[in-house]
Design an enzyme around this catalytic site. Sequence first.
Site, PDB file in Angstrom:
ATOM      1  CD  GLU A  90      -2.601  -1.170   2.603  1.00 11.13           C
ATOM      2  OE1 GLU A  90      -3.297  -2.167   2.816  1.00 11.13           O
ATOM      3  OE2 GLU A  90      -2.513  -0.211   3.387  1.00 11.13           O
ATOM      4  CB  CYS A 105       2.055   7.185   3.633  1.00  9.52           C
ATOM      5  SG  CYS A 105       2.157   5.951   4.919  1.00  9.52           S
ATOM      6  CB  CYS A 112       5.327  -5.930   9.302  1.00 12.17           C
ATOM      7  SG  CYS A 112       6.418  -5.254  10.568  1.00 12.17           S
ATOM      8  CB  CYS A 116       2.149  -3.957  16.450  1.00 14.04           C
ATOM      9  SG  CYS A 116       3.873  -3.444  16.334  1.00 14.04           S
ATOM     10  CB  CYS A 119      -0.331  -3.237  13.063  1.00 13.96           C
ATOM     11  SG  CYS A 119       0.260  -2.963  11.391  1.00 13.96           S
ATOM     12  CB  CYS A 331      -1.387   0.667   8.938  1.00 10.69           C
ATOM     13  SG  CYS A 331       0.091  -0.292   8.788  1.00 10.69           S
TER      14      CYS A 331
HETATM   15  N1  SAH Z   1       6.710  -0.300  11.193  1.00 12.47           N
HETATM   16  C1  SAH Z   1       6.887   1.069  11.428  1.00 12.47           C
HETATM   17  C2  SAH Z   1       6.333   1.940  10.312  1.00 12.47           C
HETATM   18  C3  SAH Z   1       5.018   1.520   9.727  1.00 12.47           C
HETATM   19  S1  SAH Z   1       3.617   1.556  10.775  1.00 12.47           S
HETATM   20  C4  SAH Z   1       6.312   1.488  12.753  1.00 12.47           C
HETATM   21  O1  SAH Z   1       5.599   0.693  13.365  1.00 12.47           O
HETATM   22  O2  SAH Z   1       6.611   2.589  13.184  1.00 12.47           O
HETATM   23  C5  SAH Z   1       3.250   3.289  10.720  1.00 12.47           C
HETATM   24  C6  SAH Z   1       2.377   3.801  11.865  1.00 12.47           C
HETATM   25  O3  SAH Z   1       1.019   3.337  11.727  1.00 12.47           O
HETATM   26  C7  SAH Z   1       2.888   3.345  13.217  1.00 12.47           C
HETATM   27  O4  SAH Z   1       3.040   4.424  14.112  1.00 12.47           O
HETATM   28  C8  SAH Z   1       1.791   2.399  13.624  1.00 12.47           C
HETATM   29  O5  SAH Z   1       1.770   2.300  14.976  1.00 12.47           O
HETATM   30  C9  SAH Z   1       0.544   3.017  12.988  1.00 12.47           C
HETATM   31  N2  SAH Z   1      -0.606   2.085  12.974  1.00 12.47           N
HETATM   32  C10 SAH Z   1      -0.632   0.792  12.644  1.00 12.47           C
HETATM   33  N3  SAH Z   1      -1.872   0.266  12.830  1.00 12.47           N
HETATM   34  C11 SAH Z   1      -2.656   1.277  13.288  1.00 12.47           C
HETATM   35  C12 SAH Z   1      -4.025   1.379  13.675  1.00 12.47           C
HETATM   36  N4  SAH Z   1      -4.847   0.335  13.636  1.00 12.47           N
HETATM   37  N5  SAH Z   1      -4.480   2.579  14.108  1.00 12.47           N
HETATM   38  C13 SAH Z   1      -3.663   3.656  14.150  1.00 12.47           C
HETATM   39  N6  SAH Z   1      -2.364   3.612  13.794  1.00 12.47           N
HETATM   40  C14 SAH Z   1      -1.857   2.442  13.364  1.00 12.47           C
HETATM   41 FE1  SF4 Z   2       5.030  -3.755  11.662  1.00 13.65          FE
HETATM   42 FE2  SF4 Z   2       2.577  -2.732  11.855  1.00 13.65          FE
HETATM   43 FE3  SF4 Z   2       4.082  -2.973  14.036  1.00 13.65          FE
HETATM   44 FE4  SF4 Z   2       4.746  -1.121  12.173  1.00 13.65          FE
HETATM   45  S1  SF4 Z   2       2.887  -1.162  13.425  1.00 13.65           S
HETATM   46  S2  SF4 Z   2       6.117  -2.581  13.215  1.00 13.65           S
HETATM   47  S3  SF4 Z   2       4.088  -2.223  10.310  1.00 13.65           S
HETATM   48  S4  SF4 Z   2       3.309  -4.688  12.777  1.00 13.65           S
END
Ligand code: SAH
Ligand code: SF4
Length: 340
Positions: A90, A105, A112, A116, A119, A331
């Site tokens: 994306e 972005c 990944c 998390c 995510c 994301c």
């Molecule tokens: N992996 C890196 C960069 C990609 S994620 C990182 O985690 O920083 C980019 C941002 O999107 C991160 O700050 C992540 O926490 C946020 N993000 C992911 N899922 C989300 C969600 N469901 N709601 C809000 N922010 C989210």
């Molecule tokens: Fe990976 Fe999503 Fe965590 Fe960023 S927020 S490190 S993309 S799992």
Amino acid sequence: MIMLAGMSLKEIESLMVKLKATQFRAKQIHNWIYAKSVSSIDDMTNLSKDFREELKQIAVVTDTKIKCKQISCDGTIKYLVEFPDGNCVETVLMRFDNRANLTACVSSQVGCAVNCSFCATGKGGFVRNLTSSEIIEQVLAIQRDTQLKVTNIVFMGQGEPLLNLDNVLKALEIFNTDFQIGARRITISTSGIIPGINKLADMDLQSTLAISLHAPNHELRSELMPIENKYSITELKKALKEYVEKTGRRITVEYILIHGFNDTPAVAKELAYLIKDIKCNINLIPYNSVIENDYKKPSNNDVMKFKYLLEHSGKKVTVRLERGADIDAACGQLRGRIAQ
Ligand code: SAH
Ligand code: SF4
């Protein structure tokens, strides 16, 4: 086939030597790719027809496709970009009404491994790293589609950029020299990969480092981010302080607010204390419910209270606007839906 998009001026010049063409041709081709964002050699109309035919025998501009595109009523455009091996990532283009900035972005990996809990990308697991060309192709795809020039880049799409650092740095170099996007207009966001942060601290990079902190202590953070068990918040804080000391640069702390979990006044105070001695701005991100889980969005009232308590610590605090709320712009959402 040679792919022209992603090649530096030097590389195009050596290709011209092989084709016994002038170096001026190299400049023209470079300009067509990066400034005019064409998608085919036929569009390079100041090259002679014969030369275009010759070039077409051995090269293409791109082999990347836009598989899907969604436009939000707030102007956000979300693309699903497909590479020749069928993998998709994306890429989102965000416009801000009061500024001329166009922010892309970009993704750094397919999937990944950090996983998390909040995510959508993490849920799908890790597939592979993107090459530097695949990273810059995302920006070119936007430019070709909109015929506009991207001015800012954030590595906040899919994947963990510091687990694909070599390719991210190669792409950064091309954004700088070939796209003429200054390093100060580029932000790299990480979940806290300490060896990568240390490496960036030793480089004289002008880009902004953003840290996805999301919680002020080990217990809360490890519930959200399994990476906390590898690189704990105590070690992370040490690495961040060293980064600031070495580079003199202010970092951005990203913090997702999840209702009743990490958005209470007590947690705000704990966070304020934790980051008191780190040179940083804070970006609060109201949780976006993208997947099946028990997390809930915070109320506006709680977001403002949290912001106020943090501001008390003297830091600049911003709340990230929800972009593309009417499309799958959070994301990992679009790729996840198409893959089903
Ligand atoms: N992996 C890196 C960069 C990609 S994620 C990182 O985690 O920083 C980019 C941002 O999107 C991160 O700050 C992540 O926490 C946020 N993000 C992911 N899922 C989300 C969600 N469901 N709601 C809000 N922010 C989210
Ligand atoms: Fe990976 Fe999503 Fe965590 Fe960023 S927020 S490190 S993309 S799992």
